[in-house]
Structure formats: structure tokens, C-alpha cells
Design a protein around this motif. Structure first.
Motif, mmCIF file in Angstrom:
data_model
loop_
_atom_site.group_PDB
_atom_site.id
_atom_site.type_symbol
_atom_site.label_atom_id
_atom_site.label_comp_id
_atom_site.label_asym_id
_atom_site.label_seq_id
_atom_site.Cartn_x
_atom_site.Cartn_y
_atom_site.Cartn_z
ATOM 1 N N LEU A 104 -20.002 2.008 -1.767
ATOM 2 C CA LEU A 104 -18.758 2.474 -1.140
ATOM 3 C C LEU A 104 -18.314 1.522 -0.043
ATOM 4 O O LEU A 104 -17.125 1.220 0.083
ATOM 5 C CB LEU A 104 -18.938 3.884 -0.576
ATOM 6 N N GLN A 105 -19.254 1.034 0.754
ATOM 7 C CA GLN A 105 -18.905 0.097 1.822
ATOM 8 C C GLN A 105 -18.376 -1.208 1.233
ATOM 9 O O GLN A 105 -17.405 -1.765 1.734
ATOM 10 C CB GLN A 105 -20.125 -0.172 2.712
ATOM 11 N N GLU A 109 -14.655 -2.764 1.763
ATOM 12 C CA GLU A 109 -14.454 -4.125 2.284
ATOM 13 C C GLU A 109 -13.586 -4.951 1.335
ATOM 14 O O GLU A 109 -12.682 -5.660 1.762
ATOM 15 C CB GLU A 109 -15.803 -4.807 2.494
ATOM 16 N N SER A 110 -13.854 -4.848 0.032
ATOM 17 C CA SER A 110 -13.067 -5.646 -0.916
ATOM 18 C C SER A 110 -11.628 -5.136 -0.997
ATOM 19 O O SER A 110 -10.704 -5.930 -1.170
ATOM 20 C CB SER A 110 -13.720 -5.658 -2.306
ATOM 21 N N ASP A 111 -11.435 -3.831 -0.864
ATOM 22 C CA ASP A 111 -10.066 -3.285 -0.847
ATOM 23 C C ASP A 111 -9.283 -3.820 0.339
ATOM 24 O O ASP A 111 -8.134 -4.228 0.214
ATOM 25 C CB ASP A 111 -10.084 -1.752 -0.795
ATOM 26 N N SER A 112 -9.906 -3.852 1.516
ATOM 27 C CA SER A 112 -9.168 -4.317 2.692
ATOM 28 C C SER A 112 -8.957 -5.819 2.652
ATOM 29 O O SER A 112 -7.941 -6.304 3.117
ATOM 30 C CB SER A 112 -9.835 -3.913 3.995
ATOM 31 N N GLY A 118 -2.981 -10.533 -0.568
ATOM 32 C CA GLY A 118 -2.122 -10.341 -1.746
ATOM 33 C C GLY A 118 -0.940 -11.304 -1.750
ATOM 34 O O GLY A 118 -0.518 -11.808 -0.722
ATOM 35 N N VAL A 119 -0.438 -11.577 -2.962
ATOM 36 C CA VAL A 119 0.707 -12.479 -3.109
ATOM 37 C C VAL A 119 1.974 -11.663 -2.987
ATOM 38 O O VAL A 119 2.138 -10.630 -3.615
ATOM 39 C CB VAL A 119 0.660 -13.197 -4.481
ATOM 40 N N ASN A 120 2.889 -12.135 -2.197
ATOM 41 C CA ASN A 120 4.167 -11.465 -1.998
ATOM 42 C C ASN A 120 5.069 -11.772 -3.190
ATOM 43 O O ASN A 120 5.111 -12.910 -3.656
ATOM 44 C CB ASN A 120 4.783 -12.002 -0.681
ATOM 45 N N GLU A 121 5.778 -10.777 -3.697
ATOM 46 C CA GLU A 121 6.633 -10.963 -4.877
ATOM 47 C C GLU A 121 7.691 -12.045 -4.650
ATOM 48 O O GLU A 121 8.019 -12.779 -5.536
ATOM 49 C CB GLU A 121 7.325 -9.646 -5.242
ATOM 50 N N THR A 122 8.196 -12.153 -3.453
ATOM 51 C CA THR A 122 9.234 -13.156 -3.200
ATOM 52 C C THR A 122 8.670 -14.558 -3.221
ATOM 53 O O THR A 122 9.365 -15.512 -3.481
ATOM 54 C CB THR A 122 9.925 -12.896 -1.838
#
Length: 125
Positions: A104-105, A109-112, A118-122
């Protein structure tokens, strides 16, 4: 208050004052409490009658008497609390041994990390 109640009250006050004198050097902390006006009036009566030096001493005296009066119930509660602490520790150890907590930890951590990178759509256009 009838004569019998007054006698019992006086005995309680005397026992509490004796106990307070014995325990005065054992005072360990301060507790702030909210009381009803009726409870404050009772405390003020003890101070007015010079059965206590101040509200703090009167309150401590009444608390000690309540603890003394209900000592067997409080001992039972203490035993249950100790048992609950043992059960809680066993559950925590089982969870640690299962590896669930680590997974769970790691997921958290990987989610945050993924959200911050993340790549921005623009940017893709």
C-alpha cells in the motif's frame, strides 16, 4: 439536602481533603475542563466554605473522590484497555507480516510520483 446526605457529603470532603494533602506533592499536571454552571456553583461552594483553597483544589478533590468511589470499575476498564492494546498490536503485526502495508505504501508513493510527472495534454500538440 437532608441530614444524611449532608453527613455523607461532609465525610467525602474530609476524606478528599486528607487525600489532597497527602498527594499535593504528587501533582503532575494541569487539565482544563468545561463544566456546567451547576457544577461550577458546587465547586464555588466548597471554596466559599473554605473546604478548598480555590476552584482548582476543589475540582481536584471531587475528581479524586470520584476515582476512589469507582476504583473497581476503573480497574476493570484498565484491564479491558490493556487487552485491546494487545489485540491491536497483534493485528498491526499481522498486517506488517503480510506485506500489505508495504504494498500500500509503495502504491501510494508511485501514485503521487505519477501525478507530479504526468504529461500535459497541451504539451503533446
Amino acid at each position: 439536602m437532608d441530614k444524611n446526605q449532608r453527613t455523607q457529603f461532609n465525610q467525602m470532603v474530609e476524606r478528599s481533603m486528607e487525600q489532597a494533602s497527602r498527594n499535593l506533592s504528587g501533582t503532575k499536571g494541569v487539565v482544563s475542563v468545561r463544566l456546567s454552571q451547576e457544577e461550577i456553583d458546587i465547586i464555588d461552594q466548597l471554596v466559599f466554605l473554605e473546604l478548598a483553597k480555590n476552584r482548582s483544589d476543589a475540582t481536584a478533590m471531587l475528581i479524586r473522590e470520584g476515582i476512589r468511589t469507582h476504583q473497581s470499575l476503573l480497574n476493570e476498564i484498565q484491564e479491558y484497555t490493556a487487552e485491546l492494546e494487545r489485540v491491536k498490536a497483534k493485528i498491526q503485526q499481522s498486517i506488517r507480516n503480510s506485506g500489505l502495508l508495504t504494498r500500500l505504501q509503495n502504491e501510494t508513493e508511485s501514485d503521487s510520483e505519477g501525478k507530479g510527472e504526468g504529461v500535459n495534454e497541451t504539451d503533446e500538440k
